[in-house]
Motif scaffolding. Structure first.
Motif, short mmCIF file in Angstrom:
data_model
loop_
_atom_site.label_atom_id
_atom_site.label_comp_id
_atom_site.label_asym_id
_atom_site.label_seq_id
_atom_site.Cartn_x
_atom_site.Cartn_y
_atom_site.Cartn_z
N GLU A 196 0.81 -1.09 0.06
CA GLU A 196 0.01 -0.08 -0.04
C GLU A 196 0.85 1.21 0.20
O GLU A 196 0.49 2.44 -0.33
N LYS A 197 2.14 1.04 0.40
CA LYS A 197 3.50 2.30 0.45
C LYS A 197 3.62 2.30 -1.09
O LYS A 197 3.49 1.27 -1.89
N LEU A 198 4.26 3.48 -1.43
CA LEU A 198 4.38 4.05 -2.66
C LEU A 198 5.46 2.89 -3.57
O LEU A 198 5.19 2.49 -4.56
N VAL A 199 6.67 2.80 -3.01
CA VAL A 199 7.69 1.86 -3.82
C VAL A 199 7.10 0.34 -4.06
O VAL A 199 6.94 0.24 -5.47
N PRO A 200 6.76 -0.39 -3.17
CA PRO A 200 6.05 -1.74 -3.44
C PRO A 200 4.78 -1.61 -4.31
O PRO A 200 4.59 -2.50 -5.21
N LEU A 201 3.91 -0.87 -4.10
CA LEU A 201 2.60 -0.54 -4.68
C LEU A 201 2.84 -0.34 -6.17
O LEU A 201 2.40 -0.90 -7.18
N PHE A 202 3.90 0.69 -6.36
CA PHE A 202 4.05 0.93 -8.00
C PHE A 202 5.09 -0.13 -8.48
O PHE A 202 4.68 -0.42 -9.84
N ILE A 203 5.87 -0.88 -7.80
CA ILE A 203 6.52 -1.88 -8.57
C ILE A 203 5.44 -3.14 -9.03
O ILE A 203 5.57 -3.62 -10.30
N ASN A 204 4.77 -3.37 -8.17
CA ASN A 204 3.54 -4.27 -8.49
C ASN A 204 2.63 -4.05 -9.34
O ASN A 204 2.18 -4.81 -10.48
N ASN A 205 2.23 -2.78 -9.54
CA ASN A 205 1.09 -2.12 -10.54
C ASN A 205 2.07 -2.28 -11.66
O ASN A 205 1.50 -2.54 -13.03
N ILE A 206 3.44 -1.76 -12.09
CA ILE A 206 3.76 -1.80 -13.24
C ILE A 206 3.85 -3.17 -13.86
O ILE A 206 3.71 -3.48 -14.91
N ARG A 207 4.41 -4.24 -12.95
CA ARG A 207 4.42 -5.38 -13.23
C ARG A 207 3.03 -5.97 -13.97
O ARG A 207 2.99 -6.63 -14.88
N ASN A 208 1.97 -5.42 -13.24
CA ASN A 208 0.59 -6.07 -13.74
C ASN A 208 -0.02 -5.04 -14.49
O ASN A 208 -1.16 -4.98 -14.80
N ASN A 209 0.75 -3.91 -15.20
CA ASN A 209 0.32 -3.13 -16.17
C ASN A 209 -0.96 -2.33 -15.67
O ASN A 209 -1.93 -2.12 -16.38
N LYS A 210 -0.91 -1.83 -14.33
CA LYS A 210 -2.08 -1.14 -13.75
C LYS A 210 -1.55 0.23 -13.57
O LYS A 210 -0.16 0.47 -13.67
#
Ligand code: NAD
Ligand code: TYD
Length: 352
Positions: A196-210
């Motif tokens: 829910e925090k910036l760094v892991p959220l964005f890594i995960n969203n990039i991986r999933n094209n979100k």
């Protein structure tokens, strides 16, 4: 080396898991008791590598339950406390401030009361270490840094609850002579952070094209520190810090959110074999966080000069390691985001 029995709270969370690992491995003569409620942010899979160590015990408990906390001090005879357990996400504090009052303020005072009672006959070799945040100092403009002497000026329900808990810790030192130390650290990044925090959220969203939801214009500035360097600083403050004092911990590593996000996008493009610029297309500017602090920046000279601590990693190296960890631990990420692990623990502990 003495046989300390150290109570570490919040050791199933992000920073706590790194602190527990460091202490269990580095100090075989200490016994480490990891107390955690296992909220949505607590995950025992963060510390499977040390769960069977002979000098480690896990205790599932809620800091808000004063009677249980007192009983645990009686049962285990803790000699020291390193207190990290907290509700830690600013956005959640905006929607549900009372959770933050209960865990961060009431929970901390419960812990102080239990220590005060248990240690009343001999305080001299005991230490209560409270792990806090730079957000208690409020928001900076373009220049200047937070010093240990900067007046508190918390702006969010999260930072207000952490400021209140810091004040209680100092008040118990002044009034009841409990030996305390406090450290206030800047934003951490690294393995095992809840997405829910910036760094892991964005890594995960990039991986999933979100989409990547950037609050406001992305101009807010944070000072980022690799989590293992925070754990090393906690080790130094615990062993070498002067009682009654505060130490600011930070990486002298300021980034606007948008610049940091572009670094992550670029590294993820490389990692995923995408064309450069592809992940940046996922950036989506959204409504700003209410009361969003503009800038945090820590002056970490005191801990560097007095305790000899310094960050071990350059930011570029730290962010590469972080991305590698999340990409290599997709099962961890998928379980956390699906809530599977929480269902599992709810069932596992239902009978206890
Ligand atoms: P986190 O949310 O990842 O982990 C918090 C842990 O506390 C979880 O394991 C949770 O289960 C536990 N917990 C919550 N409520 C509890 C309760 N009532 N009783 C017992 N356990 C409970 O948090 P984090 O990011 O690891 O932060 C740890 C500490 O460091 C916090 O005190 C936070 O304020 C401070 N801090 C965090 C940062 C950061 O960037 N994450 C920076 C500076 C300071
Ligand atoms: P966060 O990781 O929540 O830490 P903190 O608010 O404690 O500093 O957020 C870091 C910065 O990133 C903060 O300025 C808010 C911003 N942010 C976004 O722009 N989008 C998001 O989805 C999140 C979670 C944070």
């Amino acid at each position: 080396m003495t046989n300390k029995k150290i109570l570490i709270t919040g050791g199933a969370g992000f920073i706590g898991s790194h602190v527990v690992r460091l202490f269990v491995n580095k100090y075989p003569d200490y016994h480490i008791y990891n107390l955690d409620k296992l909220t949505y942010a607590g995950n025992l899979k963060n510390i499977t590598d040390i769960e069977n160590a002979p000098n480690y015990t896990f205790i599932k408990a809620d800091l808000v339950d004063a009677i249980e906390i007192n009983n645990l001090f009686d049962k285990y005879g803790f000699t020291d406390v390193i207190h990290l357990a907290a509700e830690s996400h600013v956005d959640r504090s905006i929607t549900n401030p009372m959770d933050f009052v209960m865990t961060n303020v009431v929970g901390t005072v419960n812990l102080l009361n239990a220590a005060k009672t248990a240690w009343k006959d001999n305080m001299s070799d005991k230490l209560f270490y409270h792990v806090s945040t730079d957000e208690v100092y409020g928001s900076l403009h373009d220049d200047g840094f937070f010093l240990e002497s900067t007046p508190y000026d918390p702006q969010s329900p999260y930072s207000a609850s952490k400021a209140a808990s810091d004040h209680f810790v100092r008040a118990y030192h002044n009034t009841y002579k409990i030996r305390v130390v406090i450290s206030n650290c800047s934003n951490n990044y690294g393995p095992n952070q809840f997405p829910e925090k910036l760094v892991p959220l964005f890594i995960n969203n990039i991986r999933n094209n979100k989409p990547l939801p950037v609050y406001g214009k992305g101009e807010n500035v944070r000072d980022w520190l690799y989590v293992v360097d925070h754990a090393r600083a906690i080790d130094d403050v615990f062993h070498k810090g002067n009682v009654g004092e505060t130490y600011n911990i930070g990486g002298f590593n300021e980034w606007t959110n948008i610049d940091l996000i572009k670094v992550i996008c670029k590294a993820m493009d490389k990692r995923l074999g995408r064309h450069e610029g592809e992940s940046e297309k996922l950036i989506s500017y959204v409504t700003d966080r209410a009361g969003h602090d503009l800038r945090y920046a820590i002056d970490a000279n005191k801990i560097m000069n007095e305790l000899g601590w310094k960050p071990s990693l350059q930011f570029e190296e730290g962010i590469e390691k972080t991305i590698d960890w999340y990409m290599d631990n997709q099962v961890w990420m998928d379980e956390v985001t699906s809530g599977d692990y929480q269902n599992y623990y709810n069932k596992m502990y239902a009978s206890h």
